[in-house]
Motif scaffolding. Structure first.
Motif: not given
Length: 221
Positions: A126-138
């Motif tokens: 998945q793209s960095a933009d999509e992963y960033y959402i999960l990163d923020m959630e963590f």
């Protein structure tokens, strides 16, 4: 009739939301008159809202010209990550202490679920933009464990100022995989109930985007 203060608040909230949504282009100067017209307000509440945003280093007000997005400096990036280390390092230590006293803490289960989604994101490329959402959630899960609303708002404002740089970091080859590995290390430290180790793992993790951002060509001196 609305008070000047309520109009200023409305203008502030609108402009900040636009900044967060990426509606303004970097380097472009925006007219105060155009913004007041779009909001159907007088100049004073809009000008006061812009001054508040400038104090947060979100915009630069240009006398007699308008405003533009603030260009983040190298010094500001360092300060932003020092702030994150202070707050998120504490939050990690706090959650570890709570988990040591009560292993049924819901945040640990939420982090485990989030990490599985991160693993899937990496596996599916998945793209960095999509992963960033999960990163923020963590990170949000760990921050929210303290129930301290001020921490959340400070970090949220921090992200508005540094989101471009966070994405630049994640787009570098191998950084998403490294981020996932570091998130797992934080999770494992939390599950030991060791606050010192958890804080250390969080601070070590935050150093990754800091170093990537300091090497970015987007920064000014």
């Amino acid at each position: 009739m609305q008070s000047r203060k309520s109009l200023q608040d409305k203008a502030y909230e609108y402009l900040k939301a636009q900044i967060m949504d990426g509606a303004f282009e970097k380097g472009k100067i925006y007219s105060l008159a155009a913004i007041t017209a779009s909001l159907n307000m007088s100049r004073t509440p809009v000008r006061d809202a812009l001054l508040s945003l400038s104090q947060e280093n979100l915009v630069d007000v240009l006398p007699s010209r308008g405003f533009q997005l603030h260009e983040v400096t190298r010094r500001e990036i360092i300060e932003l990550y020092q702030l994150r280390c202070a707050i998120e390092g504490y939050c990690a230590a706090f959650l570890a202490s709570c988990y040591a006293a009560d292993s049924s803490r819901s945040e640990i289960a939420m982090l485990d679920k989030n990490l599985k989604l991160q693993e899937k994101a990496v596996y599916d490329h998945q793209s960095a933009d999509e992963y960033y959402i999960l990163d923020m959630e963590f990170h949000n899960i760990i921050i929210s464990s303290t129930k301290n609303k001020h921490f959340y708002h400070i970090i949220k404002n921090n992200r508005v100022r540094s989101s471009d740089f966070s994405l630049v970091s994640l787009r570098k080859e191998g950084v998403i995989e490294r981020t996932l590995k570091e998130h797992k290390a934080i999770y494992e430290a939390l599950c030991t109930g060791d606050p010192v180790l958890s804080q250390e793992k969080m601070i070590l993790h935050l150093d990754t985007p800091l170093q990537n951002n300091l090497s970015s060509k987007l920064l000014t001196d």
